[in-house]
Design a protein around this motif. Structure first.
Motif, PDB file in Angstrom:
ATOM      1  N   THR A 236      14.593  56.364  42.466  1.00 52.25           N
ATOM      2  CA  THR A 236      15.137  55.060  42.102  1.00 52.25           C
ATOM      3  C   THR A 236      14.741  54.027  43.142  1.00 52.25           C
ATOM      4  N   GLY A 237      14.965  52.807  42.792  1.00 54.06           N
ATOM      5  CA  GLY A 237      14.554  51.701  43.641  1.00 54.06           C
ATOM      6  C   GLY A 237      15.440  51.524  44.855  1.00 54.06           C
ATOM      7  N   THR A 238      15.031  50.608  45.683  1.00 50.45           N
ATOM      8  CA  THR A 238      15.802  50.275  46.880  1.00 50.45           C
ATOM      9  C   THR A 238      16.305  48.853  46.747  1.00 50.45           C
ATOM     10  N   ALA A 239      17.306  48.527  47.555  1.00 53.29           N
ATOM     11  CA  ALA A 239      17.856  47.179  47.541  1.00 53.29           C
ATOM     12  C   ALA A 239      16.772  46.179  47.903  1.00 53.29           C
ATOM     13  N   THR A 240      16.750  45.089  47.172  1.00 49.36           N
ATOM     14  CA  THR A 240      15.722  44.075  47.362  1.00 49.36           C
ATOM     15  C   THR A 240      16.144  43.096  48.451  1.00 49.36           C
ATOM     16  N   ARG A 241      15.233  42.801  49.347  1.00 46.52           N
ATOM     17  CA  ARG A 241      15.474  41.877  50.452  1.00 46.52           C
ATOM     18  C   ARG A 241      15.229  40.441  49.988  1.00 46.52           C
ATOM     19  N   PRO A 242      15.778  39.456  50.665  1.00 39.59           N
ATOM     20  CA  PRO A 242      15.574  38.054  50.282  1.00 39.59           C
ATOM     21  C   PRO A 242      14.097  37.672  50.174  1.00 39.59           C
ATOM     22  N   ALA A 243      13.258  38.190  51.059  1.00 40.32           N
ATOM     23  CA  ALA A 243      11.829  37.876  50.996  1.00 40.32           C
ATOM     24  C   ALA A 243      11.226  38.340  49.674  1.00 40.32           C
ATOM     25  N   GLY A 244      11.707  39.440  49.135  1.00 38.57           N
ATOM     26  CA  GLY A 244      11.215  39.927  47.850  1.00 38.57           C
ATOM     27  C   GLY A 244      11.549  38.973  46.716  1.00 38.57           C
ATOM     28  N   TYR A 245      12.755  38.411  46.739  1.00 38.82           N
ATOM     29  CA  TYR A 245      13.127  37.430  45.711  1.00 38.82           C
ATOM     30  C   TYR A 245      12.308  36.152  45.854  1.00 38.82           C
ATOM     31  N   ARG A 246      12.082  35.721  47.093  1.00 42.83           N
ATOM     32  CA  ARG A 246      11.263  34.522  47.298  1.00 42.83           C
ATOM     33  C   ARG A 246       9.825  34.754  46.838  1.00 42.83           C
ATOM     34  N   THR A 247       9.288  35.940  47.111  1.00 46.42           N
ATOM     35  CA  THR A 247       7.933  36.271  46.664  1.00 46.42           C
ATOM     36  C   THR A 247       7.859  36.269  45.141  1.00 46.42           C
ATOM     37  N   ALA A 248       8.827  36.886  44.495  1.00 51.24           N
ATOM     38  CA  ALA A 248       8.840  36.916  43.025  1.00 51.24           C
ATOM     39  C   ALA A 248       8.890  35.502  42.458  1.00 51.24           C
ATOM     40  N   ALA A 249       9.745  34.646  43.012  1.00 55.85           N
ATOM     41  CA  ALA A 249       9.849  33.266  42.525  1.00 55.85           C
ATOM     42  C   ALA A 249       8.532  32.528  42.720  1.00 55.85           C
ATOM     43  N   ARG A 250       7.919  32.702  43.872  1.00 53.58           N
ATOM     44  CA  ARG A 250       6.644  32.036  44.160  1.00 53.58           C
ATOM     45  C   ARG A 250       5.560  32.498  43.179  1.00 53.58           C
ATOM     46  N   LEU A 251       5.478  33.782  42.903  1.00 55.71           N
ATOM     47  CA  LEU A 251       4.457  34.304  41.991  1.00 55.71           C
ATOM     48  C   LEU A 251       4.713  33.881  40.542  1.00 55.71           C
ATOM     49  N   ILE A 252       5.970  33.815  40.139  1.00 57.97           N
ATOM     50  CA  ILE A 252       6.276  33.363  38.779  1.00 57.97           C
ATOM     51  C   ILE A 252       5.935  31.876  38.633  1.00 57.97           C
ATOM     52  N   ARG A 253       6.219  31.073  39.656  1.00 61.74           N
ATOM     53  CA  ARG A 253       5.839  29.651  39.604  1.00 61.74           C
ATOM     54  C   ARG A 253       4.314  29.501  39.526  1.00 61.74           C
ATOM     55  N   LEU A 254       3.579  30.321  40.275  1.00 59.20           N
ATOM     56  CA  LEU A 254       2.120  30.275  40.240  1.00 59.20           C
ATOM     57  C   LEU A 254       1.617  30.673  38.850  1.00 59.20           C
ATOM     58  N   ALA A 255       2.124  31.763  38.300  1.00 54.95           N
ATOM     59  CA  ALA A 255       1.727  32.198  36.966  1.00 54.95           C
ATOM     60  C   ALA A 255       2.041  31.121  35.939  1.00 54.95           C
ATOM     61  N   ASP A 256       3.165  30.448  36.097  1.00 50.80           N
ATOM     62  CA  ASP A 256       3.547  29.383  35.184  1.00 50.80           C
ATOM     63  C   ASP A 256       2.531  28.238  35.243  1.00 50.80           C
ATOM     64  N   ARG A 257       2.140  27.845  36.451  1.00 47.76           N
ATOM     65  CA  ARG A 257       1.136  26.775  36.606  1.00 47.76           C
ATOM     66  C   ARG A 257      -0.201  27.164  35.990  1.00 47.76           C
ATOM     67  N   LEU A 258      -0.564  28.442  36.084  1.00 46.53           N
ATOM     68  CA  LEU A 258      -1.840  28.924  35.571  1.00 46.53           C
ATOM     69  C   LEU A 258      -1.774  29.358  34.105  1.00 46.53           C
ATOM     70  N   GLY A 259      -0.581  29.371  33.541  1.00 50.29           N
ATOM     71  CA  GLY A 259      -0.417  29.786  32.151  1.00 50.29           C
ATOM     72  C   GLY A 259      -0.593  31.269  31.922  1.00 50.29           C
ATOM     73  N   ILE A 260      -0.289  32.066  32.939  1.00 51.02           N
ATOM     74  CA  ILE A 260      -0.433  33.518  32.851  1.00 51.02           C
ATOM     75  C   ILE A 260       0.925  34.139  32.543  1.00 51.02           C
ATOM     76  N   PRO A 261       1.032  34.946  31.483  1.00 53.35           N
ATOM     77  CA  PRO A 261       2.297  35.633  31.191  1.00 53.35           C
ATOM     78  C   PRO A 261       2.703  36.545  32.354  1.00 53.35           C
ATOM     79  N   VAL A 262       3.998  36.759  32.487  1.00 59.14           N
ATOM     80  CA  VAL A 262       4.559  37.536  33.602  1.00 59.14           C
ATOM     81  C   VAL A 262       5.312  38.743  33.059  1.00 59.14           C
ATOM     82  N   LEU A 263       5.122  39.885  33.707  1.00 60.13           N
ATOM     83  CA  LEU A 263       5.912  41.084  33.441  1.00 60.13           C
ATOM     84  C   LEU A 263       6.637  41.441  34.722  1.00 60.13           C
ATOM     85  N   THR A 264       7.971  41.455  34.686  1.00 62.85           N
ATOM     86  CA  THR A 264       8.732  41.923  35.840  1.00 62.85           C
ATOM     87  C   THR A 264       9.226  43.332  35.542  1.00 62.85           C
ATOM     88  N   LEU A 265       9.101  44.211  36.529  1.00 64.03           N
ATOM     89  CA  LEU A 265       9.598  45.580  36.432  1.00 64.03           C
ATOM     90  C   LEU A 265      10.820  45.689  37.324  1.00 64.03           C
TER      91      LEU A 265
END
Length: 140
Positions: free
Chosen positions: A1-30
């Motif tokens: 099973t997974g491990t607890a997510t650190r704040p940096a992980g949430y910031r990274t996810a937000a940054r990558l989703i914003r980038l994908a949004d700007r580029l029009g790339i669909p996102v899959l989160t696991l």
């Protein structure tokens, strides 16, 4: 099973989703996490703000965001990664605002009641489909 997510992980996810949004790339989160790290260091690093930012980023993305819960999906930390209306789960996963073990402890139930607590929480994929929380299951 997974491990607890650190704040940096949430910031990274937000940054990558914003980038994908700007580029029009669909996102899959696991999702495979018991939730956000909840120690003093995580609080100092801004866990609450990082989770809130990710919630907003996922909700406001114009590009399609799809989520697949592949294991543990616990706490607001997992919910922040979930696409509203487009979340799926594997048959052996769970998705909840709290892990059944923690819910039982908060309710001062003995460890032998964790399974019945999970039943009451309705966190299994079949329950989540019935409740309209997820769209369906994948794999099997």
């Amino acid at each position: 099973t997974g491990t607890a997510t650190r704040p940096a992980g949430y910031r990274t996810a937000a940054r990558l989703i914003r980038l994908a949004d700007r580029l029009g790339i669909p996102v899959l989160t696991l999702v495979d996490t018991p939730g956000a790290a909840n120690d003093a260091e995580a609080e100092r690093q801004g866990a609450g703000a990082a989770i809130a930012d990710l919630f907003g980023t996922v909700a406001s993305a114009r590009t399609p965001v799809t989520t697949l819960v592949i294991g543990e999906g616990g706490s607001g930390g997992a919910l922040a990664l979930a696409a509203p209306g487009n979340t799926w789960a594997t048959p052996d996963s769970y998705f909840s605002v709290i892990a059944p073990e923690l819910a039982a402890a908060i309710l001062k139930r003995p460890p032998r009641e964790v399974e019945s607590t999970a039943d009451q929480l309705r966190i299994r994929p079949q329950d989540l489909v019935e409740l309209g929380v997820i769209r369906g299951t994948v794999g099997g």
